[in-house]
Every structure is written in C-alpha cells, then in structure tokens.
Design a protein around this motif. Structure first.
Motif, PDB file in Angstrom:
ATOM      1  N   SER A  87       0.835  -1.213   0.000  1.00 48.40           N
ATOM      2  CA  SER A  87       0.000   0.000   0.000  1.00 48.40           C
ATOM      3  C   SER A  87       0.866   1.259   0.000  1.00 48.40           C
ATOM      4  O   SER A  87       0.490   2.266  -0.602  1.00 48.40           O
ATOM      5  CB  SER A  87      -0.970  -0.001   1.176  1.00 48.40           C
ATOM      6  OG  SER A  87      -0.287   0.014   2.398  1.00 48.40           O
ATOM      7  N   LEU A  88       2.015   1.210   0.638  1.00 49.37           N
ATOM      8  CA  LEU A  88       2.948   2.334   0.591  1.00 49.37           C
ATOM      9  C   LEU A  88       3.468   2.525  -0.833  1.00 49.37           C
ATOM     10  O   LEU A  88       3.529   3.646  -1.348  1.00 49.37           O
ATOM     11  CB  LEU A  88       4.109   2.097   1.561  1.00 49.37           C
ATOM     12  CG  LEU A  88       5.108   3.225   1.727  1.00 49.37           C
ATOM     13  CD1 LEU A  88       4.446   4.439   2.365  1.00 49.37           C
ATOM     14  CD2 LEU A  88       6.269   2.767   2.595  1.00 49.37           C
ATOM     15  N   PHE A  89       3.820   1.430  -1.487  1.00 45.29           N
ATOM     16  CA  PHE A  89       4.286   1.469  -2.878  1.00 45.29           C
ATOM     17  C   PHE A  89       3.216   2.042  -3.807  1.00 45.29           C
ATOM     18  O   PHE A  89       3.500   2.837  -4.704  1.00 45.29           O
ATOM     19  CB  PHE A  89       4.699   0.067  -3.332  1.00 45.29           C
ATOM     20  CG  PHE A  89       5.060  -0.029  -4.779  1.00 45.29           C
ATOM     21  CD1 PHE A  89       6.267   0.458  -5.240  1.00 45.29           C
ATOM     22  CD2 PHE A  89       4.185  -0.610  -5.688  1.00 45.29           C
ATOM     23  CE1 PHE A  89       6.604   0.388  -6.593  1.00 45.29           C
ATOM     24  CE2 PHE A  89       4.510  -0.694  -7.034  1.00 45.29           C
ATOM     25  CZ  PHE A  89       5.729  -0.192  -7.480  1.00 45.29           C
ATOM     26  N   LEU A  90       1.952   1.630  -3.587  1.00 38.36           N
ATOM     27  CA  LEU A  90       0.842   2.097  -4.419  1.00 38.36           C
ATOM     28  C   LEU A  90       0.288   3.450  -3.963  1.00 38.36           C
ATOM     29  O   LEU A  90      -0.646   3.969  -4.571  1.00 38.36           O
ATOM     30  CB  LEU A  90      -0.291   1.061  -4.427  1.00 38.36           C
ATOM     31  CG  LEU A  90       0.022  -0.269  -5.091  1.00 38.36           C
ATOM     32  CD1 LEU A  90      -1.117  -1.259  -4.870  1.00 38.36           C
ATOM     33  CD2 LEU A  90       0.290  -0.082  -6.576  1.00 38.36           C
ATOM     34  N   ARG A  91       0.821   3.973  -2.865  1.00 36.62           N
ATOM     35  CA  ARG A  91       0.392   5.250  -2.278  1.00 36.62           C
ATOM     36  C   ARG A  91      -1.076   5.236  -1.868  1.00 36.62           C
ATOM     37  O   ARG A  91      -1.810   6.196  -2.082  1.00 36.62           O
ATOM     38  CB  ARG A  91       0.686   6.398  -3.226  1.00 36.62           C
ATOM     39  CG  ARG A  91       2.157   6.572  -3.470  1.00 36.62           C
ATOM     40  CD  ARG A  91       2.432   7.751  -4.335  1.00 36.62           C
ATOM     41  NE  ARG A  91       3.874   7.898  -4.461  1.00 36.62           N
ATOM     42  CZ  ARG A  91       4.455   8.460  -5.477  1.00 36.62           C
ATOM     43  NH1 ARG A  91       3.741   8.953  -6.459  1.00 36.62           N
ATOM     44  NH2 ARG A  91       5.764   8.555  -5.527  1.00 36.62           N
ATOM     45  N   ILE A  92      -1.486   4.132  -1.281  1.00 33.12           N
ATOM     46  CA  ILE A  92      -2.849   3.993  -0.777  1.00 33.12           C
ATOM     47  C   ILE A  92      -2.814   4.279   0.717  1.00 33.12           C
ATOM     48  O   ILE A  92      -2.090   3.625   1.463  1.00 33.12           O
ATOM     49  CB  ILE A  92      -3.406   2.585  -1.052  1.00 33.12           C
ATOM     50  CG1 ILE A  92      -3.481   2.340  -2.555  1.00 33.12           C
ATOM     51  CG2 ILE A  92      -4.767   2.402  -0.398  1.00 33.12           C
ATOM     52  CD1 ILE A  92      -3.807   0.919  -2.943  1.00 33.12           C
ATOM     53  N   LYS A  93      -3.616   5.250   1.140  1.00 38.39           N
ATOM     54  CA  LYS A  93      -3.622   5.652   2.549  1.00 38.39           C
ATOM     55  C   LYS A  93      -4.967   5.416   3.234  1.00 38.39           C
ATOM     56  O   LYS A  93      -5.076   5.592   4.435  1.00 38.39           O
ATOM     57  CB  LYS A  93      -3.246   7.124   2.664  1.00 38.39           C
ATOM     58  CG  LYS A  93      -1.843   7.407   2.193  1.00 38.39           C
ATOM     59  CD  LYS A  93      -1.519   8.872   2.286  1.00 38.39           C
ATOM     60  CE  LYS A  93      -0.120   9.134   1.749  1.00 38.39           C
ATOM     61  NZ  LYS A  93       0.205  10.559   1.738  1.00 38.39           N
ATOM     62  N   SER A  94      -5.971   5.028   2.487  1.00 44.32           N
ATOM     63  CA  SER A  94      -7.306   4.845   3.035  1.00 44.32           C
ATOM     64  C   SER A  94      -7.348   3.634   3.968  1.00 44.32           C
ATOM     65  O   SER A  94      -7.060   2.500   3.561  1.00 44.32           O
ATOM     66  CB  SER A  94      -8.311   4.645   1.896  1.00 44.32           C
ATOM     67  OG  SER A  94      -9.538   4.185   2.399  1.00 44.32           O
TER      68      SER A  94
END
Length: 137
Positions: A67-74
């Motif tokens: 998720s950090l790699f994909l820039r997902i913060k939700s």
C-alpha cells in the motif's frame, strides 16, 4: 541461503500477488463506485490458498509495504484488503468500521482484528463500532 528459506519465500508469492492486485481492484471500486459496492467486496467468496507455510503475522507487513508502494492511505481500503487476505489463507479475522463525533467533527475509521490483535492505526478505541464483518466459511 538455505533451500528451506528459499521455499518459504516462494510460498509467499501467491499471497503477495493477491494483495497487490486486490488493493488495485479495491482502489478502483472505491473511486469509481459507491460505498455499498466496496462493502459488498467483504462478502465475495474467495478460494483459499492451500499453502500452510504462510505466517498470518506477516500479512500486515506485506500489505503495508504494497500500500505504501501504491500510495494507498485509506484505512478502509487497507483494512478490507487485510481482512480478505486473512480469509485467503483461511485465517479468522474481523473487519470493523467505526465513527466518532468530537468537537463538531465527524470522523470514521476501519480496522481489522485477528488473534486478539488490532491492525492499522490503533486509534480505534475511541470509535463507536457501526459495522462488523466476521470471517465465515
């Protein structure tokens, strides 16, 4: 590197790919559809991986990295993906969605509980649980 360690690394490839593509799918559903559609994702039946060498304690770290790699913060997307990942390796977990209203501000949060441990932003103690999704076979 010992052969047994190499074998363990290869056993994590299917779940890592599952998490990656499921996060992408959930993000698309989140941005292109409504809230009901993303909640329906928790109910979709999935075929579990038959590999017993996957340690469930590694899933949150794998998911956090992806998720950090994909820039997902939700927290909602991440929590649903973790909940489904636990289901994918046949581990029991619960997904919670909670709300809080303080100082004229409304806030929501999603988190997963597995084996007595809470995952993702441990601030959930202040939130009133509104929805709970439990592991079912």
């Amino acid at each position: 590197m010992k052969l047994s360690k190499i074998g363990k690394i290869f056993s994590y490839i299917p779940i890592t790919f599952y998490i990656y593509f499921y996060l992408v799918k959930l993000t698309l559903v989140f941005y292109l559809s409504d809230f009901k559609s993303i909640l329906n994702e928790t109910k979709v039946i999935i075929k579990p991986i038959k590999n017993n060498s996957i340690n469930p304690k590694h899933l949150p770290k794998i998911l956090s990295t992806i998720s950090l790699f994909l820039r997902i913060k939700s927290c909602l997307i991440i929590s649903i993906a973790l909940f489904k990942s636990f289901k994918k390796i046949n581990e029991k977990a619960s997904l919670f969605i909670g709300v809080i209203y303080e100082s004229d501000k409304f806030s929501s949060h999603a988190w997963v509980e597995h084996d007595g441990k809470e995952y993702f932003e441990g601030k959930s103690k202040n939130y009133n649980r509104v929805l709970e999704f439990k592991w079912t076979e």
